[in-house]
Design a protein around this motif. Structure first.
Motif, mmCIF file in Angstrom:
data_model
loop_
_atom_site.group_PDB
_atom_site.id
_atom_site.type_symbol
_atom_site.label_atom_id
_atom_site.label_comp_id
_atom_site.label_asym_id
_atom_site.label_seq_id
_atom_site.Cartn_x
_atom_site.Cartn_y
_atom_site.Cartn_z
ATOM 1 N N TRP A 1 52.394 31.801 48.804
ATOM 2 C CA TRP A 1 52.278 32.867 47.809
ATOM 3 C C TRP A 1 52.092 34.266 48.401
ATOM 4 C CZ3 TRP A 1 47.727 35.040 50.292
ATOM 5 C CH2 TRP A 1 46.993 34.008 51.073
ATOM 6 N N ALA A 2 52.443 34.185 49.741
ATOM 7 C CA ALA A 2 52.458 35.448 50.451
ATOM 8 C C ALA A 2 53.396 36.656 50.071
ATOM 9 C CB ALA A 2 53.012 35.063 52.141
ATOM 10 N N GLN A 3 54.476 36.350 49.598
ATOM 11 C CA GLN A 3 55.616 37.559 48.917
ATOM 12 C C GLN A 3 54.622 38.090 47.632
ATOM 13 O OE1 GLN A 3 58.070 38.967 50.470
ATOM 14 N NE2 GLN A 3 57.663 40.358 48.684
ATOM 15 N N SER A 4 54.209 37.338 46.942
ATOM 16 C CA SER A 4 53.812 37.708 45.505
ATOM 17 C C SER A 4 52.482 38.371 46.034
ATOM 18 C CB SER A 4 53.143 36.582 44.878
ATOM 19 O OG SER A 4 54.449 35.837 44.310
ATOM 20 N N PHE A 5 51.878 38.032 46.981
ATOM 21 C CA PHE A 5 50.578 38.856 47.342
ATOM 22 C C PHE A 5 51.010 40.129 47.870
ATOM 23 C CE2 PHE A 5 47.392 40.181 50.449
ATOM 24 C CZ PHE A 5 46.435 40.631 49.841
ATOM 25 N N ARG A 6 51.982 39.976 48.892
ATOM 26 C CA ARG A 6 52.105 41.518 49.397
ATOM 27 C C ARG A 6 52.834 42.341 48.411
ATOM 28 N NH1 ARG A 6 53.849 38.298 53.908
ATOM 29 N NH2 ARG A 6 56.194 38.418 53.325
ATOM 30 N N SER A 7 53.764 41.913 47.326
ATOM 31 C CA SER A 7 54.135 42.896 46.805
ATOM 32 C C SER A 7 53.101 43.594 45.771
ATOM 33 C CB SER A 7 55.325 42.163 45.587
ATOM 34 O OG SER A 7 56.116 41.724 46.341
ATOM 35 N N LEU A 8 52.097 42.693 45.130
ATOM 36 C CA LEU A 8 50.986 43.127 44.475
ATOM 37 C C LEU A 8 50.199 44.266 45.292
ATOM 38 C CD1 LEU A 8 48.855 43.119 41.981
ATOM 39 C CD2 LEU A 8 47.955 41.139 43.212
ATOM 40 N N GLN A 9 49.769 43.875 46.641
ATOM 41 C CA GLN A 9 48.924 44.677 47.371
ATOM 42 C C GLN A 9 49.510 46.026 47.619
ATOM 43 O OE1 GLN A 9 46.238 43.935 51.231
ATOM 44 N NE2 GLN A 9 48.592 43.735 51.672
ATOM 45 N N ASN A 10 50.991 46.085 48.034
ATOM 46 C CA ASN A 10 51.591 47.299 48.456
ATOM 47 C C ASN A 10 51.602 48.359 47.412
ATOM 48 O OD1 ASN A 10 51.903 46.290 50.873
ATOM 49 N ND2 ASN A 10 54.018 45.530 50.603
ATOM 50 N N LEU A 11 52.032 47.701 46.047
ATOM 51 C CA LEU A 11 52.217 48.476 44.768
ATOM 52 C C LEU A 11 50.753 49.230 44.509
ATOM 53 C CD1 LEU A 11 53.969 49.608 42.572
ATOM 54 C CD2 LEU A 11 53.391 47.574 41.272
ATOM 55 N N VAL A 12 49.857 48.252 44.409
ATOM 56 C CA VAL A 12 48.568 48.680 43.956
ATOM 57 C C VAL A 12 47.926 49.813 45.040
ATOM 58 C CG1 VAL A 12 46.048 48.345 43.435
ATOM 59 C CG2 VAL A 12 48.033 46.961 42.521
ATOM 60 N N ASN A 13 47.886 49.350 46.302
ATOM 61 C CA ASN A 13 47.375 50.266 47.321
ATOM 62 C C ASN A 13 47.990 51.642 47.345
ATOM 63 O OD1 ASN A 13 45.427 48.288 47.701
ATOM 64 N ND2 ASN A 13 46.002 47.782 49.917
ATOM 65 N N GLU A 14 49.422 51.609 47.226
ATOM 66 C CA GLU A 14 50.032 52.951 47.624
ATOM 67 C C GLU A 14 49.768 53.746 46.498
ATOM 68 O OE1 GLU A 14 52.606 55.617 48.937
ATOM 69 O OE2 GLU A 14 51.732 54.161 49.765
ATOM 70 N N GLU A 15 49.790 53.327 45.123
ATOM 71 C CA GLU A 15 49.393 54.206 43.890
ATOM 72 C C GLU A 15 48.164 54.531 43.955
ATOM 73 O OE1 GLU A 15 49.930 55.950 40.350
ATOM 74 O OE2 GLU A 15 51.182 55.146 41.756
ATOM 75 N N ILE A 16 47.091 53.866 44.431
ATOM 76 C CA ILE A 16 45.697 54.401 44.571
ATOM 77 C C ILE A 16 45.858 55.602 45.653
ATOM 78 C CG2 ILE A 16 43.519 53.975 45.181
ATOM 79 C CD1 ILE A 16 43.817 51.025 44.030
#
Length: 352
Positions: free
Chosen positions: A232-247
């Motif tokens: 699940w690592a890739q799914s998590f990284r994609s989610l984390q990178n998008l959300v954190n960057e936008e915030i």
């Protein structure tokens, strides 16, 4: 809400002291491997469902509600996995029990902090309703009262919440729990610890996002490194990178909140305030009516969203609490430990 801006916060500023590698699964039986793979596949799917379709969805209250629902599903799934493993609590290593109890009480504290912030935001809704009531009239005197309510709302919404300020230290403590305890001579224990790692990563991520949103600062955002060995690592990284960057982009632009619905109300307030300030009777009626209509719609959407999110946080609180109570009950029945924490509800506190 506070507005300090901080540099990008690395998960571990001096390198990662933990070796977060997936336990070797080559020695697992096909049955245990099937249980673990099914759990991790479902976890990856939940993370993909949390991927916003656009940046506008990031930290909308509807997205935050989905995040809470996802956490509830993940924590319930770990209970199911434990049942499927047929691993009695009496067989748990003592360090597993201590880890679970320590994490659970911190999650309860975080839920209480989030609940208190949602309650505080909802209290501001009373001031918005009062402003709307006074805006129903074209009276100059009523405009003055509406202006006063809007000023009160701004002051209230920009105040700090001590409970939210404490979330940073709680999250810092939870970081240490991400390290995987060593498991010897227990294939089922290895499956449990690997699954628990996924649960903890999602939980810490969502909690850090909520904490950043409620504090009005990106300094509480965490960037969690996950090894590629997890499916699940890739799914998590994609989610984390998008959300954190936008915030981070949101707060760097000077906005006082990342909550979309709250920002919409604030935008309406900024238009209304100068239009009615001083009780002037020279405002353009048609333009004012449209602004008031938008303001009413944004206010109602915010209120409904906060209510739904409060229910979501309470549901997660109950999931964590019932899981903790079940573990303690099993341990007591086996004569292993005494209950170290009484049951409670979302309005109680487990921290001084």
């Amino acid at each position: 809400m506070s507005r300090p801006q901080n540099p990008h916060r690395s998960f571990f500023p001096f390198g990662n002291p933990f070796r977060m590698k997936s336990p070797k699964s080559s020695n697992l039986s096909p049955q245990l491997l099937g249980i673990l793979n099914a759990f991790e596949a479902t976890l990856a799917e939940r993370m993909r469902k949390l991927m916003p379709k656009s940046n506008d969805e990031i930290l909308s209250i509807s997205w935050m509600v989905l995040a809470m629902e996802s956490l509830c599903e993940t924590h319930n799934a770990i209970k199911t996995l434990i049942t499927d493993l047929d691993l009695p609590v009496s067989d748990w290593d003592e360090k597993w029990v201590d880890l679970y109890l320590d994490i659970s009480v911190k999650l309860l504290d975080i839920c209480i902090a989030f609940s208190s912030e949602l309650s505080r935001l909802n209290q501001g809704h009373l001031l918005l309703k009062c402003a709307l009531h006074n805006l129903d009239s074209a009276s100059s005197k009523q405009f003055v009262r509406a202006c006063s309510s809007l000023d009160g709302w701004r002051q209230h919404i920009n105040s700090s919440n001590p409970r939210i300020e404490k979330c940073g230290s709680i999250l810092d403590t939870l970081l240490g729990s991400l390290d995987l305890p060593k498991v010897k001579n227990s294939a089922k224990g290895k499956v449990l610890m690997q699954a628990m790692y996924g649960v903890k990563v999602e939980t810490v991520f969502v909690s850090s996002v909520f904490s950043a949103a409620f504090s009005g600062s990106a300094k509480k955002l965490l960037d969690l490194p996950v090894a590629d060995t997890y499916s699940w690592a890739q799914s998590f990284r994609s989610l984390q990178n998008l959300v954190n960057e936008e915030i981070r982009v949101t707060f760097s632009s000077g906005r006082f909140t990342a909550l979309k619905e709250l920002e919409a109300v604030d935008s309406c307030v900024k238009k209304l305030h100068p239009a009615i300030q001083g009780g002037t009777d020279t405002v353009e009626t048609e333009s004012l009516l449209k602004t008031v209509e938008d303001f009413g719609s944004a206010t109602e959407k915010l209120s409904q969203g906060l209510d739904l999110l409060a229910k979501g946080v309470d549901a997660f609180f109950q999931v964590v609490l019932t899981g903790r109570d079940a573990l303690l009950s099993n341990l007591r029945s086996g004569g292993i430990v005494n209950d170290r924490m009484p049951g409670g509800n979302i309005n109680s506190s487990f921290s001084p």
